[in-house]
Every structure is written in structure tokens, then in C-alpha cells.
Design an enzyme around this catalytic site. Structure first.
Site, PDB file in Angstrom:
ATOM      1  N   CYS A   1     -68.584  29.880  29.848  1.00 15.73           N
ATOM      2  CA  CYS A   1     -69.577  30.396  28.676  1.00 15.73           C
ATOM      3  C   CYS A   1     -68.752  31.931  28.065  1.00 15.73           C
ATOM      4  CB  CYS A   1     -70.861  30.918  29.256  1.00 15.73           C
ATOM      5  SG  CYS A   1     -71.823  29.493  29.923  1.00 15.73           S
TER       6      CYS A   1
ATOM      7  N   HIS B   1     -57.197  16.260  32.886  1.00 20.75           N
ATOM      8  CA  HIS B   1     -56.290  15.467  32.077  1.00 20.75           C
ATOM      9  C   HIS B   1     -54.931  15.208  32.896  1.00 20.75           C
ATOM     10  CE1 HIS B   1     -53.558  13.764  28.922  1.00 20.75           C
ATOM     11  NE2 HIS B   1     -54.636  13.347  28.486  1.00 20.75           N
TER      12      HIS B   1
ATOM     13  N   ASP C   1     -52.145  13.785  23.311  1.00 22.29           N
ATOM     14  CA  ASP C   1     -52.935  12.642  23.816  1.00 22.29           C
ATOM     15  C   ASP C   1     -54.287  13.131  23.860  1.00 22.29           C
ATOM     16  OD1 ASP C   1     -52.966  10.004  25.461  1.00 22.29           O
ATOM     17  OD2 ASP C   1     -53.966  11.226  26.896  1.00 22.29           O
TER      18      ASP C   1
ATOM     19  N   CYS D   1     -76.423  25.761  30.733  1.00 22.57           N
ATOM     20  CA  CYS D   1     -76.296  26.119  32.278  1.00 22.57           C
ATOM     21  C   CYS D   1     -78.016  26.165  32.917  1.00 22.57           C
ATOM     22  CB  CYS D   1     -75.824  27.539  32.452  1.00 22.57           C
ATOM     23  SG  CYS D   1     -74.117  27.570  32.084  1.00 22.57           S
TER      24      CYS D   1
ATOM     25  N   CYS E   1     -77.214  30.845  22.799  1.00 23.07           N
ATOM     26  CA  CYS E   1     -76.105  29.715  23.255  1.00 23.07           C
ATOM     27  C   CYS E   1     -77.262  28.602  22.938  1.00 23.07           C
ATOM     28  CB  CYS E   1     -76.203  30.009  24.661  1.00 23.07           C
ATOM     29  SG  CYS E   1     -75.401  28.495  25.674  1.00 23.07           S
TER      30      CYS E   1
END
Length: 388
Positions: free
Chosen positions: A162, A196, A348, A368, A376
């Protein structure tokens, strides 16, 4: 010890590696870009004269840090810390290289995207820094002026927090709360990519190359210390996903390395008196030294390019100063920077995102569990509509 002598001794020692600069890089020429890649990051001051404004932006950003009476205390802390931080930047060459590395990454990325995904090209990257030039506002205006058809908002923080990605995305929301949103742009968001496979391979290759620099009879005992920027425990207890996403990256890298060496995840860059997530990198090194460990390899697991936290905190404060004090050999793995596997990873991620989606992840749209930040809440609702 003079700055020049210190830098020279660090380079000549071979125990650490400095990446204080890259060759001058400029934006590749792109006519009528079809797809824009907005690369979000914290940024860093390019010159010591920029440090004060850089710190002021950080200390007054409530998504990054919460202070009592922040409008007054934030500027006070920024002003008080400026001389010390300026000195640190002087010791790594006079400014942060993060912009040049980001530009180099952007150029290589778009060159590759034009080849592997010509139907979405031409591609153009835009650098949107949160606290230093080029600021995100400037990048958004450039995107609008270029008339691109599609924009991928691409966080350059692999692991979501955050305080980092969240702050940058909240700022874009604030910008368009006060400015007209272009009606002809298709938006999508890549907010995290900590697991990844090519990110794992990038770090693994960096680690293997650096392990080879240790004597063969000591190589298996080198302690791999993964270090990431810490968070206040208040944010951790609120439910910020960053710690476990960093941990997931560490596990993926070590699996790629077949768990070849002992390793640990530790945390750096604590600011202020409040409790932060530990153990801290310097204290962990001291603790392992007491246990008889002598050889260490620092890995900046949450940073994709060199900046003050790698070049000064890791290289000088830990690698040189603490290593000398404790009689340790401490080497440091380079950040991904322009590693070919890393550029392949970025490519990718984007190609897969454009091909298979989704244009925004359900995880990002989930707050959260103990979030009380109304900004938020409003920001996530806005992004859900923006990327629908």
C-alpha cells in the site's frame, strides 16, 4: 577518508559491486504510439539539490508514512534529514541512477514488444515517479498528448505494498479527480508480479554469477541474505500483502537454485522510532557473524534497479563498513537492471496481460482486512470502472 578514495577502495576490494551510473539514455523515438506503458516507481533525486524536495514529497505522503500533524512534522523531518541524505548521494556519484536504469529498461522492453506483439505496437514507455522527476502527472499529460489507444499502468515494484504501488495508484486517482479523464483510452493495470518465473530466473542467474566469485571450497557455505525494504508493523498488522509476496519471490528464487545454499529473508531501511518488520539486515549480519558465518551474499530482492538503498545502504554501510568491522566477506548481487532475462520477464508480463487479462486483478480490488483509508476505498472503486 575522502569520498573519491572510498569509492575507489570499494571498487578495488572486489568484495562488493557498485552500479552508481549507467550511460546516458534517452527515450526512443516513437511516432503515433498505439500502446503506452506507464512505468511506476518511487524515483530518486538526480542531483543533490533535488534531495530536499524529494524527501518533502515522501514525508507528506500519508500512503507512504503516517505522522501526527503531518503537514507540519513532515516538512520538519524532511528538512532535518536533507544534509545527511545529500551526503549519501554524494558518496554514490551525486544522484540516483534510477531514472537512467528505468529508461534503459523501457527502451529494451518496447523494442522487444514491437517485435513479439506488432499488432499492439508501436509501444512507448512513460516514466511516472512518485517523488522525483519525471513525476507521474507529467507522464499522464504526455500520454494524453500522444493520443495512445491503450495504456498499461505497470508497477515496477514486483511485490505489492500500500505504501509503494498503492501510493502511486492512489495518486493517479487523485490526479483524475481534478482533471478530465481522456475518453478515448483503454486502461488496464498490472499491480504485482512477484512470482513470475523469469523474475526467479533473473535473480538466480545473478546469484550464481556472484557465488562463483567466492573460493570454490567456501562456495557452498556462503550465506545468501535476501534483503528488502521493511514496513512499519502497523502496516503489516493491517494486512499489507508485501511481506508474504516478498517471501514468495525468495522461495521461487531458491527453488530455481535447487536450495543450493543457506539463506534468510531480512529487512532494511527502517525510518523513525515506531516498530518495523524485522529482523533488520545489519543486525542479522551481526547475529550470523556471532554464529560463525563469514561469507555473505546480499540480494536486493524487492528492487529492480540500482538506487541509494543498494548503492549506499547495501554496498557501503553493510558490504564495506559493517563487513570491515566484523571481519566478514560481504558481496552483493546486482539488481535486475538490464539483464536479458529481466527484460524478457517484463515483456512476457505485458504480452500475457494484453492477451489473456484480466485488465485488473481481483486481488488489487480487495482492501486489506483492517483498512480504514477512505481514499483507498474510493480509488479501488474508480479503478474497477476505469479498467472494466
Amino acid at each position: 577518508m575522502s569520498v573519491g578514495y572510498k569509492l575507489k577502495s570499494l571498487l578495488n576490494s572486489g568484495s562488493i559491486r557498485l552500479f552508481s551510473s549507467v550511460s546516458d539514455v534517452s527515450q526512443r523515438s516513437v511516432s503515433n504510439p498505439k500502446t503506452g506503458i506507464l512505468m511506476l516507481n518511487m524515483g530518486g533525486p538526480q542531483h543533490t539539490d533535488d534531495v530536499g524536495e524529494y524527501l518533502l514529497r515522501i514525508m507528506t505522503d500519508r500512503d507512504m508514512i503516517q505522522l501526527p500533524v503531518q503537514s507540519q512534522l513532515g516538512p520538519f523531518i524532511a528538512k532535518r534529514r536533507t544534509p545527511d541524505v545529500q551526503k549519501k548521494y554524494q558518496e554514490i556519484g551525486g544522484g540516483s541512477p534510477i531514472l537512467k536504469w528505468t529508461q534503459k529498461q523501457g527502451n529494451l522492453l518496447c523494442d522487444k514488444l514491437d517485435k513479439v506483439s506488432p499488432n499492439t505496437g508501436p509501444h512507448k514507455y512513460y516514466v511516472g515517479f512518485r517523488y522525483a522527476n519525471p513525476l507521474t502527472d507529467l507522464a499522464l499529460r504526455e500520454i494524453e498528448n500522444d493520443g495512445v489507444e491503450r495504456v498499461l499502468i505497470f508497477s515496477q515494484y514486483p511485490q505489492y505494498s500500500c505504501a509503494t504501488t498503492g501510493s502511486s495508484l492512489n495518486h493517479i486517482f487523485s490526479y483524475y479527480s481534478n482533471n478530465k479523464l481522456p475518453s478515448n483510452i483503454k486502461w488496464s493495470l498490472i499491480d504485482r508480479w512477484s512470482t513470475h518465473p523469469l523474475l526467479f530466473k533473473t535473480f538466480a542467474d545473478r546469484i550464481k554469477s556472484e557465488l562463483d566469485q567466492f573460493p570454490a571450497d567456501q562456495r557452498k557455505d556462503v550465506f545468501i541474505v535476501f534483503s528488502a525494504h521493511s514496513l512499519p508493523l502497523r502496516a503489516v498488522n493491517r494486512g499489507d500483502p508485501y511481506p508474504y509476496e516478498v517471501g514468495a519471490t525468495v522461495q521461487g528464487v531458491m527453488k530455481e537454485l535447487n536450495y543450493c545454499n543457506p539463506y534468510s529473508l531480512v529487512w532494511q531501511s527502517k525510518v523513525g522510532p515506531l516498530p518495523w518488520l524485522g529482523p533488520f539486515t545489519d543486525e542479522a549480519l551481526e547475529g550470523y557473524a556471532k554464529q560463525g558465518k563469514k561469507n555473505f551474499l546480499l540480494v536486493p530482492i524487492a528492487f529492480v534497479n540500482e538506487h541509494i538503498e543498494t548503492l549506499h545502504e547495501m554496498d557501503i554501510e553493510y558490504g564495506h563498513d559493517l563487513g570491515k568491522k566484523l571481519g566478514l566477506t560481504i558481496r552483493r548481487v546486482a539488481a535486475p537492471n538490464d539483464h536479458p532475462l529481466f527484460i524478457d520477464a517484463l515483456s512476457d508480463i505485458i504480452v500475457s496481460h494484453m492477451k489473456d487479462g484480466p485488465r485488473i486483478s481481483p486481488k488489487f480490488l480487495t482492501r486489506c482486512p483492517h483498512c480504514i483509508n477512505i481514499k483507498c476505498h474510493n480509488s479501488k472503486q474508480w479503478y474497477a470502472k476505469l479498467c472494466a
